[in-house]
Scaffold this active site. Structure first.
Site, short mmCIF file in Angstrom:
data_model
loop_
_atom_site.label_atom_id
_atom_site.label_comp_id
_atom_site.label_asym_id
_atom_site.label_seq_id
_atom_site.Cartn_x
_atom_site.Cartn_y
_atom_site.Cartn_z
N ASP A 42 4.45 -4.57 -9.93
CA ASP A 42 3.92 -3.95 -8.70
C ASP A 42 2.40 -3.89 -8.85
O ASP A 42 1.88 -3.82 -9.96
CB ASP A 42 4.49 -2.54 -8.50
CG ASP A 42 4.42 -2.09 -7.05
OD1 ASP A 42 5.45 -2.11 -6.36
OD2 ASP A 42 3.31 -1.72 -6.58
N ARG A 94 20.56 -1.35 -3.97
CA ARG A 94 20.37 -1.05 -5.40
C ARG A 94 21.73 -1.01 -6.11
O ARG A 94 21.85 -1.49 -7.24
CB ARG A 94 19.62 0.28 -5.56
CG ARG A 94 18.11 0.15 -5.38
CD ARG A 94 17.38 1.43 -5.73
NE ARG A 94 17.59 2.45 -4.73
CZ ARG A 94 16.79 2.68 -3.68
NH1 ARG A 94 15.70 1.96 -3.51
NH2 ARG A 94 17.06 3.63 -2.82
N PHE A 117 7.84 -6.24 -6.68
CA PHE A 117 7.52 -5.18 -5.72
C PHE A 117 8.35 -3.94 -6.10
O PHE A 117 9.09 -3.38 -5.28
CB PHE A 117 7.82 -5.62 -4.27
CG PHE A 117 7.18 -6.93 -3.88
CD1 PHE A 117 5.85 -7.00 -3.50
CD2 PHE A 117 7.92 -8.11 -3.90
CE1 PHE A 117 5.27 -8.21 -3.13
CE2 PHE A 117 7.35 -9.33 -3.54
CZ PHE A 117 6.02 -9.37 -3.15
N CYS A 156 11.84 -6.29 5.21
CA CYS A 156 11.90 -5.04 5.98
C CYS A 156 11.05 -5.16 7.24
O CYS A 156 10.71 -4.16 7.86
CB CYS A 156 11.44 -3.86 5.13
SG CYS A 156 9.75 -3.99 4.56
C1 LIG Z 1 9.10 -1.97 -0.05
S1 LIG Z 1 8.28 -1.32 -1.44
C2 LIG Z 1 9.43 -1.65 -2.73
C3 LIG Z 1 10.52 -0.59 -2.87
C4 LIG Z 1 11.34 -0.69 -4.13
N1 LIG Z 1 12.00 -1.96 -4.23
C5 LIG Z 1 12.36 0.45 -4.25
O1 LIG Z 1 13.58 0.18 -4.20
O2 LIG Z 1 11.94 1.60 -4.40
C6 LIG Z 1 7.00 -2.51 -1.68
C7 LIG Z 1 6.15 -2.35 -2.94
O3 LIG Z 1 5.36 -3.54 -3.05
C8 LIG Z 1 4.11 -3.22 -3.63
N2 LIG Z 1 3.22 -4.35 -3.28
C9 LIG Z 1 2.68 -4.64 -2.08
N3 LIG Z 1 2.04 -5.84 -2.13
C10 LIG Z 1 2.19 -6.30 -3.41
C11 LIG Z 1 1.79 -7.49 -4.08
N4 LIG Z 1 1.11 -8.46 -3.45
N5 LIG Z 1 2.12 -7.64 -5.37
C12 LIG Z 1 2.81 -6.66 -6.03
N6 LIG Z 1 3.24 -5.52 -5.44
C13 LIG Z 1 2.94 -5.34 -4.14
C14 LIG Z 1 3.77 -1.86 -3.08
O4 LIG Z 1 2.87 -1.19 -3.98
C15 LIG Z 1 5.15 -1.20 -2.99
O5 LIG Z 1 5.38 -0.44 -4.16
#
Ligand SMILES: C[S@@+](CC[C@H](N)C(=O)[O-])C[C@H]1O[C@@H](n2cnc3c(N)ncnc32)[C@H](O)[C@@H]1O
Length: 255
Positions: A108, A70, A86, A198
């Site tokens: 998201d 970040r 995401f 990840c």
């Molecule tokens: C690894 S986390 C992201 C963390 C974020 N970048 C942070 O720094 O806090 C993944 C996110 O992807 C979202 N997600 C999962 N599949 C998705 C999709 N197909 N389209 C959009 N969002 C998605 C989840 O709701 C989750 O919030």
């Protein structure tokens, strides 16, 4: 128990499904010592503040492992139109806003996560960034941007784990290639792509290969300008190299 001065209590989250695989009891949130935390705990990360749902949020409520990434994204965001895919509770987008991005689009599928992202936006002061929140599947949203000929100076792709195990790696590689190829095409000239995996089962070498193939299919050249890993408070045991699960690559288009 005696706490450090900044610590008012210790709580446990025992709700990860993987505990069952390890033969550990699966539970919920429990305060082990000290005070019951508020519904949303305010934390600071570098120049930014965030509200964290420690009871129901993902992991500890915040993706602490992406701290260094970040900061790296923020350092490149001044004046940029940023697409944060995401987004969860907005982390990368909030950093971009704090660092002077012209606009930030946070995407998201989770409405709850975006609602918290909006609350986090309000913690950034004196800022002229245009903010947009999109509750949609990233795979669909990227295609919509392509069809509408939208473009961005910076795109962040921080998807959830696409491969839970080695048997899913090739399917996961197709998913990574799909979103990275779409994002590469949406970048403005000399735009920046910050892309992450990840999935512990996805090696750094395979991730690099996927990105190289996506760039070739996008018909664009890129330079790697930085690589990131999980934060220092997620150390990797020498006897368990698979613990190095988080890989980040920051690419700049050469146009
Ligand atoms: C690894 S986390 C992201 C963390 C974020 N970048 C942070 O720094 O806090 C993944 C996110 O992807 C979202 N997600 C999962 N599949 C998705 C999709 N197909 N389209 C959009 N969002 C998605 C989840 O709701 C989750 O919030």
């Amino acid at each position: 128990m005696k706490f450090a001065p900044f610590c008012t209590g210790v709580a446990e989250r025992a709700d990860a499904d993987v505990r069952a695989k390890e033969g550990l009891p699966v539970g919920g949130f429990a305060v082990l010592e000290g005070a019951e935390p508020p519904e949303l705990v305010e934390i600071s990360e570098g120049p930014c503040k965030f509200l964290v749902d420690v009871r129901k949020g993902h992991k500890t409520g915040f993706y602490l492992d992406q701290r260094d990434a970040r900061m790296a994204v923020g350092s490149l965001a001044n004046g940029a139109d940023v697409l944060n895919c995401f987004a969860y509770t907005g982390g990368f987008g909030i950093f971009a806003r704090q660092c002077g991005a012209a606009s930030v689009t946070q995407v998201d599928v989770s409405r709850d996560a975006l609602e918290l992202a909006k609350k986090n936006e309000a913690l950034v002061h004196l800022c002229g960034t245009t903010m947009e929140y999109v509750e949609e599947d990233v795979f669909k949203f990227l295609r919509k941007c392509r069809d509408e000929r939208r473009s961005f100076d910076m795109i962040v792709l921080d998807p959830p784990k696409f491969a839970e195990s080695r048997s899913q790696v090739m399917k996961a590689a197709r998913g990574y290639k799909d979103i990275n190829l779409l994002a590469m095409k949406l970048l403005k000239p000399n735009g920046v792509l910050a892309t992450f995996s990840c999935s512990g089962a996805m090696t750094e070498e395979l991730f690099a290969k996927v990105l190289a193939e996506a760039a070739e299919d996008a018909g664009r050249d890129f330079q790697t300008i930085a690589k990131t890993r999980q934060g220092a408070d997620h150390p990797v045991a020498l006897s368990f190299p698979e613990g190095a699960y988080l890989k980040g690559v920051i690419l700049r288009a050469v146009d």
